[in-house]
Write a protein that holds these residues in place. Structure first.
Motif, mmCIF file in Angstrom:
data_model
loop_
_atom_site.group_PDB
_atom_site.id
_atom_site.type_symbol
_atom_site.label_atom_id
_atom_site.label_comp_id
_atom_site.label_asym_id
_atom_site.label_seq_id
_atom_site.Cartn_x
_atom_site.Cartn_y
_atom_site.Cartn_z
ATOM 1 N N LEU A 1 0.816 -1.206 0.000
ATOM 2 C CA LEU A 1 0.000 0.000 0.000
ATOM 3 C C LEU A 1 0.852 1.260 0.000
ATOM 4 C CD1 LEU A 1 -2.527 -1.234 2.624
ATOM 5 C CD2 LEU A 1 -3.141 -0.524 0.337
ATOM 6 N N TYR B 1 -8.089 -1.778 1.942
ATOM 7 C CA TYR B 1 -7.273 -2.428 2.962
ATOM 8 C C TYR B 1 -8.022 -2.455 4.286
ATOM 9 C CZ TYR B 1 -3.555 -2.613 6.524
ATOM 10 O OH TYR B 1 -2.788 -2.905 7.615
ATOM 11 N N ALA C 1 -17.882 15.862 -5.874
ATOM 12 C CA ALA C 1 -17.437 15.755 -4.492
ATOM 13 C C ALA C 1 -16.295 16.721 -4.245
ATOM 14 C CB ALA C 1 -16.970 14.335 -4.215
ATOM 15 N N PRO C 2 -16.219 17.288 -3.026
ATOM 16 C CA PRO C 2 -15.117 18.206 -2.735
ATOM 17 C C PRO C 2 -13.795 17.447 -2.630
ATOM 18 C CG PRO C 2 -16.403 17.795 -0.764
ATOM 19 C CD PRO C 2 -17.118 17.116 -1.894
ATOM 20 N N ALA D 1 -4.996 4.386 4.287
ATOM 21 C CA ALA D 1 -5.174 3.465 3.166
ATOM 22 C C ALA D 1 -6.100 4.057 2.111
ATOM 23 C CB ALA D 1 -5.731 2.136 3.665
ATOM 24 N N LEU E 1 -13.374 10.819 1.100
ATOM 25 C CA LEU E 1 -11.921 10.809 0.907
ATOM 26 C C LEU E 1 -11.563 10.204 -0.443
ATOM 27 C CD1 LEU E 1 -10.540 9.793 4.406
ATOM 28 C CD2 LEU E 1 -10.704 12.043 3.399
ATOM 29 N N ASN E 2 -12.483 9.401 -0.987
ATOM 30 C CA ASN E 2 -12.257 8.822 -2.310
ATOM 31 C C ASN E 2 -12.900 9.646 -3.414
ATOM 32 O OD1 ASN E 2 -10.812 6.093 -2.189
ATOM 33 N ND2 ASN E 2 -12.166 6.053 -0.433
ATOM 34 N N ARG E 3 -13.293 10.856 -3.080
ATOM 35 C CA ARG E 3 -13.885 11.802 -4.041
ATOM 36 C C ARG E 3 -15.146 11.252 -4.694
ATOM 37 N NH1 ARG E 3 -9.513 15.605 -6.718
ATOM 38 N NH2 ARG E 3 -11.266 16.972 -6.428
ATOM 39 N N MET E 4 -15.964 10.627 -3.910
ATOM 40 C CA MET E 4 -17.205 10.100 -4.452
ATOM 41 C C MET E 4 -18.299 11.129 -4.184
ATOM 42 S SD MET E 4 -18.747 6.394 -3.540
ATOM 43 C CE MET E 4 -17.491 5.368 -4.224
ATOM 44 N N PRO F 1 -10.605 15.798 -1.119
ATOM 45 C CA PRO F 1 -10.503 15.068 0.151
ATOM 46 C C PRO F 1 -9.947 15.906 1.288
ATOM 47 C CG PRO F 1 -9.456 13.844 -1.627
ATOM 48 C CD PRO F 1 -10.027 15.066 -2.239
ATOM 49 N N LYS G 1 -15.142 1.986 -2.068
ATOM 50 C CA LYS G 1 -14.435 2.681 -3.140
ATOM 51 C C LYS G 1 -14.370 1.863 -4.420
ATOM 52 C CE LYS G 1 -10.236 2.443 -0.791
ATOM 53 N NZ LYS G 1 -8.785 2.498 -0.665
ATOM 54 N N THR H 1 -15.282 7.910 4.390
ATOM 55 C CA THR H 1 -14.348 7.196 3.508
ATOM 56 C C THR H 1 -14.674 7.494 2.052
ATOM 57 O OG1 THR H 1 -14.294 5.447 5.132
ATOM 58 C CG2 THR H 1 -13.367 4.937 2.997
ATOM 59 N N LYS I 1 -3.720 3.236 -3.876
ATOM 60 C CA LYS I 1 -4.750 3.233 -2.844
ATOM 61 C C LYS I 1 -6.135 3.565 -3.403
ATOM 62 C CE LYS I 1 -2.117 5.667 0.035
ATOM 63 N NZ LYS I 1 -1.663 6.353 1.253
ATOM 64 N N LYS I 2 -6.171 4.115 -4.624
ATOM 65 C CA LYS I 2 -7.467 4.325 -5.275
ATOM 66 C C LYS I 2 -8.098 2.993 -5.653
ATOM 67 C CE LYS I 2 -6.987 8.813 -7.414
ATOM 68 N NZ LYS I 2 -6.437 9.477 -8.574
ATOM 69 N N VAL J 1 -0.716 6.846 -3.886
ATOM 70 C CA VAL J 1 -2.098 7.334 -3.962
ATOM 71 C C VAL J 1 -2.859 6.630 -5.086
ATOM 72 C CG1 VAL J 1 -3.521 9.352 -4.404
ATOM 73 C CG2 VAL J 1 -1.578 9.531 -2.885
ATOM 74 N N PRO K 1 -7.004 6.986 -0.775
ATOM 75 C CA PRO K 1 -6.121 7.677 -1.733
ATOM 76 C C PRO K 1 -5.915 9.144 -1.408
ATOM 77 C CG PRO K 1 -8.264 7.280 -2.711
ATOM 78 C CD PRO K 1 -8.289 6.622 -1.384
ATOM 79 N N ILE K 2 -5.243 9.423 -0.317
ATOM 80 C CA ILE K 2 -4.900 10.801 0.020
ATOM 81 C C ILE K 2 -3.426 10.842 0.372
ATOM 82 C CG2 ILE K 2 -7.167 11.514 0.860
ATOM 83 C CD1 ILE K 2 -6.083 10.969 3.703
#
Lengths: 320, 337
Positions: free
Chosen positions: A52, A82, B23-24, B129, A105-108, B26, A153, A102, A77-78, A74, B131-132
Motif C-alpha cells: 500500500l 485495505y 465531491a469536494p 489506506a 476521501l475517495n472523491r465520491m 478530500p 471505493k 471514507t 490506494k485508489k 495514492v 487515496p490521500i
C-alpha cells in the motif's frame, strides 16, 4: 496488461538488524483469493504495508495493478481496499457516517456515496444499525463494517489483514462466505492474511506460506502437499493398546517396504511411507500380537503443511 | 512550479467542485470533519463557556471602570474605545491578559490528541489506506483547528466591541478598529503556536493523556517557573552600583531578552503595544532618547513596527513546531494500532 495484478520482486524490508521481509517474490492473479499464511511476526503485515506504500521497502519492487506502490501510493490506494487487523472507526459517529467519510476521501459524490453505503450496509447485514454510533458495535459488526468500508471505493483488490481475529465461529463462517461471494461476483482479487489455517483452507484458491520473512511455498493445497511431502506422500497413523516405543515398532514393521519414517506423537505413531502400505502395516502389527486400536490413512491438509514448517523448526524460533 | 499549481488547485477546489456538483477535494473533507468534531466535542464547548464567561466578566469590569480609567493627562485618552480591552480595577485582569492566560489552554486542548487518538483508535491506518497524501491529515487537522479558533476570536472580539458600543455609546475610530483587528489576529497566532506545540506532542507521544500533560507542563513552566529562573539569573548577574550606564543598559536588555524567549512574553509585549498606543518602546530608554519627546500616542504603523520582532518570533516558533511535527509524521511508519 499482465495477468498478474500484484507482483512483488525481491522485496526486502529491514528494521536495523532485523530482516522482516527477505527477498520476497510473489505474484497474484486477477480475481483469485490468495491466502498468506504464517505465524505472528512472520512479516505478513509488513508486506501488506509495502503493497500500500505505507512503508518503504529496503530493496525490491511492488507492483499493484501495474503501478509501483512505493512511487505512486495514492494511485494504488485508489484501487486497493485495505482492512487492517484491528480496524477502528470514529466512535462518536454512526456506521453510515463513517462509510460516507471514507467515500468522501475517495472523491465520491455525496448521492452516489449514500446509495452505495446503504447497499453495502444491507449486504453486510448492518442496515438496521446504520445510524447507531460505532462504539456500540460488537467486534463482528465492526469487522463487517470494515468490509463495507473497504468495498465502498469499488476496489479491484482487497487486502484483509487477519480479518477473522476475535470473531466467533459462526461470524467467521459468514464473513468468509461473504468474501468468497464478493470475489466471485465482482471479480475482486482478495489477499487474505491469517495464521488460522482452517479458514484459509476454506476460502483460498492459492496459499503462500510465509515464515521468518520468506515465502517457503506457494500454490493450491494439493500442489503444496505434493511439493512438500514429495518423499512421503502417505502418512499412516497407528495406535496400539500397550505402551510401546518407536524402536520396538520399527522391529515389528521391519519387513514392509516403503516405510520412510516412524514418529511417536500423542500416543499415536505417525508412519511416513512413499507408497500406500496401510494393510501391510495393519497385518504386521496384528501378527506381532500387539492390540491395534487405531489406524488411519491421512491425506494432507493445511494443518500438516503448517506443522511441517512450524513444529520446532529453527525458522520459527527465530521469528517468535 | 507544479507543486504551486497543485496548491492553487487545492485552494480553488471547494467552490469549483460545488459548481460542478462533484465531491469536494478530500482535503476539505478532512477539514470539514475535524471542524464538526471540535464543535461537537465536550472539550471545546467547556472551553467556549469558560472563555465566554471571562470575556463578559472582563467586559463588565472594564465598563464599570472606564470612567475612572480616563485621566485628563492620559496620552491614551484619545483611544477611549481601546480601554474596553484594557481597563480594570484589579479584581479581574483585563481582556488581553485573560486571553493570554486562556489561549494556551485552548490551543493545547484542540491539538493534544490530534494524531495519537487516531492511532490508538485504529482509524489512522484506515484513513492512510485511502487515496490521500499523508500530509493532508495533519494539515487538515491544523487548518480545521485554526478555522475554529479564528471564528471564535473574531466573534468574541466583535461581540465585545458591539456590546461596548451599545453600553458606552462611543464608536471606535478607524485606527482603533484596525488595532482591535490586529489584536485579534495576534490572539489567533498565539493560540496557533500552542496548537502546533500540542500537535507536535500528539505526533511524538503515544498516549493522549501524556501529550496533554506535556503541553500543560510546557505552559506551566513558561508561565511560572521560567520567570523565577530568569529572576534568579538576573540577580546573579546584577551589575554593581558603580557600574557604568552602558553596563546597566546591557544588563537590562539581557534580562528582557531572556524573558522574551517565552511566547507568552512576546504575546503580552505585542498586545500591550497594540492596545496602548502610548507605548513607544519595549526596552529601556535612556534619558537622551526620551528627552524632548512629547508623550503622545503612536500611529498604528509605528506600533506595529515596535512589535514586529515579537510577531516574527511568534510566527517562527509556530512554524518550527509545525515543521517538526510534519517531519516526524511523514517519516513515521503507519502500523495498525
Amino acid at each position: 496488461m499482465s495477468e498478474y495484478i500484484i507482483s512483488l520482486a525481491g522485496l526486502t524490508k529491514k528494521y536495523g538488524a532485523l530482516t522482516a521481509v527477505d527477498q520476497l517474490d510473489l505474484s497474484i492473479r486477477k480475481g483469485e483469493v490468495f491466502g498468506l499464511l504464517g505465524p505472528n511476526g512472520a512479516g505478513k503485515s509488513t508486506t501488506i504495508l509495502m503493497m500500500l506504500g505505507l512503508t518503504e521497502p529496503t530493496s525490491g519492487t511492488v507492483q499493484v495493478c501495474g503501478i509501483n506502490a512505493t512511487m505512486h501510493p495514492v494511485e494504488v490506494k485508489k484501487r486497493v481496499g485495505y482492512l487492517p487487523d484491528e480496524v477502528g472507526f470514529y466512535e462518536h459517529r454512526s456506521g453510515l457516517e463513517n462509510l460516507l467519510y471514507t467515500a468522501r476521501l475517495n472523491r465520491m459524490p455525496v448521492q452516489e456515496a449514500t446509495e452505495r453505503a446503504c447497499q453495502l450496509l444491507k449486504r453486510v447485514g448492518l442496515y438496521e444499525s446504520a445510524h447507531k454510533k460505532t462504539r456500540t458495535y460488537s467486534r463482528g459488526m465492526r469487522q463487517r463494517l470494515g468490509l463495507a468500508d473497504v468495498l465502498i471505493k469499488n476496489p479491484e483488490v482487497i487486502i484483509l489483514d487477519e480479518p477473522t481475529l476475535g470473531i466467533d465461529p459462526r461470524g467467521v463462517r459468514e464473513f468468509l462466505d461473504l468474501i468468497v461471494q464478493l470475489s466471485r461476483e465482482e471479480r475482486i482479487t482478495v489477499l487474505l492474511s491469517s495464521h488460522h489455517l482452517h479458514q484459509v483452507q476454506q476460502v483460498c484458491d492459492r496459499v503462500g506460506i510465509f515464515v521468518g520473512g520468506r515465502l517457503l511455498a506457494e500454490g493450491d493445497i494439493p500442489t503444496l502437499s505434493e511439493k512438500l511431502f514429495a518423499g512421503e506422500p502417505y502418512i499412516i497413523e497407528a495406535g496400539v493398546q500397550s505402551p510401546l516405543d518407536t524402536a520396538h515398532l520399527q522391529q515389528v514393521l521391519q519387513g514392509i517396504e516403503g516405510i520412510r519414517s516412524i514418529q511417536l506423537s500423542n500416543g499415536l505413531f505417525r508412519i511416513g511411507c512413499h507408497r500406500d502400505v496401510t494393510s501391510a502395516i495393519a497385518g504386521a502389527i496384528v501378527r506381532s500380537g500387539l492390540e491395534l486400536i487405531h489406524l488411519h490413512r491421512k491425506t494432507y491438509g493445511l494443518d500438516d503443511i503448517y506443522n511441517r514448517y512450524f513444529e520446532g523448526g529453527p525458522i520459527y524460533e527465530q521469528t517468535a | 512550479m507544479n507543486r504551486l499549481l497543485n496548491l492553487v488547485a487545492l485552494l480553488k477546489a471547494p467552490p469549483a467542485a460545488a459548481r460542478a456538483g462533484k465531491a469536494p477535494h478530500p482535503f476539505w473533507a478532512i477539514v470539514d470533519k475535524e471542524v464538526s468534531d471540535h464543535l461537537r466535542s465536550w472539550r471545546f464547548n467547556i472551553l467556549l463557556v469558560l472563555i465566554l464567561l471571562t470575556c463578559f466578566g472582563s467586559l463588565y469590569i472594564s465598563v464599570t471602570n472606564i470612567g475612572k480609567a480616563v485621566k485628563p493627562d492620559d496620552p491614551d485618552g484619545a483611544f477611549f474605545f481601546l480601554k474596553l480591552f484594557t481597563a480594570s480595577d484589579g479584581t479581574l485582569p483585563p481582556f488581553h491578559v485573560l486571553i493570554g492566560f486562556l489561549g494556551p489552554l485552548l490551543g493545547i486542548s484542540l491539538g493534544f490528541d490530534a494524531i495519537n487518538s487516531e492511532q490508538n483508535g485504529g482509524t489512522l491506518s484506515r484513513i492512510m489506506a485511502q487515496p490521500i497524501h499523508r500530509d493532508y491529515l495533519i494539515n487538515g487537522k491544523f487548518v480545521a483547528s485554526l478555522i475554529v479558533i479564528s471564528v471564535l476570536f473574531f466573534a468574541l472580539g466583535f461581540l465585545v466591541m458591539g456590546l461596548g458600543l451599545i453600553i458606552i455609546g462611543v464608536p471606535p475610530t478607524a485606527g482603533e478598529f484596525l488595532r482591535i483587528v490586529f489584536f485579534i489576529l495576534l490572539n489567533i497566532l498565539y493560540v496557533a503556536f500552542w496548537l502546533n506545540l500540542s500537535i507536535l506532542f500528539s505526533v511524538l507521544l503515544r498516549q493522549a493523556a501524556t501529550s496533554a500533560l506535556a503541553g500543560i507542563a510546557v505552559w506551566l513552566f513558561f508561565t511560572i517557573f521560567y520567570q523565577i529562573i530568569v529572576k534568579l539569573v538576573a540577580k546573579a548577574l546584577m551589575p554593581s552600583e558603580m557600574a557604568s550606564q552602558q553596563a546597566v543598559l546591557h544588563y537590562q536588555e539581557l534580562v528582557l531578552n531572556l524573558f522574551r524567549i517565552v511566547p507568552s512574553q512576546l504575546f503580552s509585549d505585542a498586545t500591550t503595544t497594540l492596545l496602548m498606543p502610548s507605548v513607544r518602546s519595549l526596552g529601556p530608554l535612556t534619558m537622551e532618547q526620551v528627552y524632548g519627546a512629547i508623550p503622545s500616542p503612536l500611529p498604528l504603523g509605528q506600533s506595529l513596527l515596535i512589535v514586529w520582532p515579537q510577531l516574527t518570533g511568534l510566527i517562527a516558533a509556530t512554524v518550527v513546531c509545525f515543521a517538526l511535527s510534519y517531519f516526524s509524521f511523514m517519516k513515521r511508519e503507519i502500523r495498525p494500532r
